[in-house]
Design an enzyme around this catalytic site. Structure first.
Site, PDB file in Angstrom:
ATOM      1  N   PRO A   2       0.828  -1.204   0.000  1.00  0.00           N
ATOM      2  CA  PRO A   2       0.000   0.000   0.000  1.00  0.00           C
ATOM      3  C   PRO A   2       0.863   1.255   0.000  1.00  0.00           C
ATOM      4  O   PRO A   2       1.808   1.378   0.783  1.00  0.00           O
ATOM      5  CB  PRO A   2      -0.787  -0.127   1.308  1.00  0.00           C
ATOM      6  CG  PRO A   2      -0.830  -1.594   1.586  1.00  0.00           C
ATOM      7  CD  PRO A   2       0.485  -2.113   1.098  1.00  0.00           C
ATOM      8  N   GLU A   3       0.561   2.180  -0.902  1.00  0.00           N
ATOM      9  CA  GLU A   3       1.324   3.413  -1.012  1.00  0.00           C
ATOM     10  C   GLU A   3       0.493   4.565  -0.460  1.00  0.00           C
ATOM     11  O   GLU A   3      -0.562   4.356   0.135  1.00  0.00           O
ATOM     12  CB  GLU A   3       1.741   3.628  -2.461  1.00  0.00           C
ATOM     13  CG  GLU A   3       2.659   2.511  -2.963  1.00  0.00           C
ATOM     14  CD  GLU A   3       3.184   2.737  -4.376  1.00  0.00           C
ATOM     15  OE1 GLU A   3       2.950   3.815  -4.951  1.00  0.00           O
ATOM     16  OE2 GLU A   3       3.832   1.826  -4.908  1.00  0.00           O
TER      17      GLU A   3
END
Length: 271
Positions: A2-3
């Site tokens: 997840p960014e």
């Protein structure tokens, strides 16, 4: 992993359910994440009010009057807002139980996430003390990026993914922003002119904001706080599209390796 858009989407999903609520209990089922979950968290948090939540880089911060709960989703983690009637499964390692019956639950199959506590000033914590500015804030602007790139021989893609320079611009969004700015990923950062720095800053901000609006990108495990997937991957210009036609000019998208990560670009549209 997840960014920034995925973490921001998670923040916006859980904050309304948690802000102002009293912690009734803390349940630790498996403390062995990236770093061990502090075993005294139940004693530290029971009876205390969640004052606010915020994001710093890819970390979520739950602020109390006596410290900060630091959360990271790692490679495969997600935070869910659930009711007390929802039974945990194998990969549900941590619950923050609120007095109104709501549970914030960390699900992390690969256990690279983190649940930490810091009683001091959060900016002085080792994880945050050397971080660069947030890409969506005003301090990340044309002047800042131009100064940061002077005399730098590192590739521009690697530079904008360096958390000491600017936080949260992960691999997906670096690829997409560079395409939109017309800059090839392996260009030496020091060769960027001021106008190109201005364009790149604008496209980084636009790319991240668009992804947040679409709920982020769902690759592998990521879902938001209600279990829904994001849809930004349906709008990729270059990421993961090796050999496919550029949506702008029709040229085949190319792939190279940079810093052990894949970079995708159009050899015609990016210079």
């Amino acid at each position: 992993m997840p960014e920034l858009p995925e973490v921001e989407t998670t923040l916006r999903g859980i904050a309304p359910h948690m802000t102002g609520q009293i912690v009734a209990d803390v349940i630790i089922r498996n403390a062995q994440l990236r770093w061990p979950i502090p075993q005294n968290l139940p004693k530290l948090l029971r009876g205390h009010i969640v004052h606010s939540l915020e994001r710093r880089a890819k970390y979520l911060l739950v602020n109390f009057d006596h410290g900060t709960l630091i959360l990271h989703l790692g490679m495969s983690g997600s935070l869910r807002i659930l009711t007390s009637a929802t039974a945990p499964n194998k990969h549900d390692h941590f619950d923050l139980v609120l007095a109104d019956g709501v549970i914030m639950r960390l699900r992390d199959p690969r256990r690279f996430g983190a649940v930490l506590w810091h009683a001091g000033v959060i900016s002085e914590h080792p994880l945050f003390s050397k971080l660069g500015p947030e890409p969506l804030q005003a301090e990340f602007d044309e002047d800042y990026l131009y100064r940061a790139t002077r005399k730098r021989i590192a590739a521009i893609k690697l530079l904008i993914m360096d958390n000491h320079v600017v936080v949260g611009v992960g691999n997906i969004y670096a690829n997409e922003a560079l395409f939109r700015a017309g800059i090839k990923p392996n260009l030496a950062a020091g060769k960027l002119s001021r106008p190109r720095c201005k364009k790149l800053v604008a496209e980084i901000k636009a790319t991240l904001n668009e992804s947040i609006a679409l709920g982020g990108s769902s690759l592998r495990d990521y879902v938001d706080s209600s279990g829904k997937q994001g849809y930004f991957q349906q709008h990729y210009w270059v990421y993961g599209r090796t050999g496919e036609a550029c949506r702008n000019c029709g040229t085949a998208i190319r792939q190279i390796k940079q810093g052990q990560r894949s970079s995708f670009f159009c050899p015609v549209c990016q210079k």
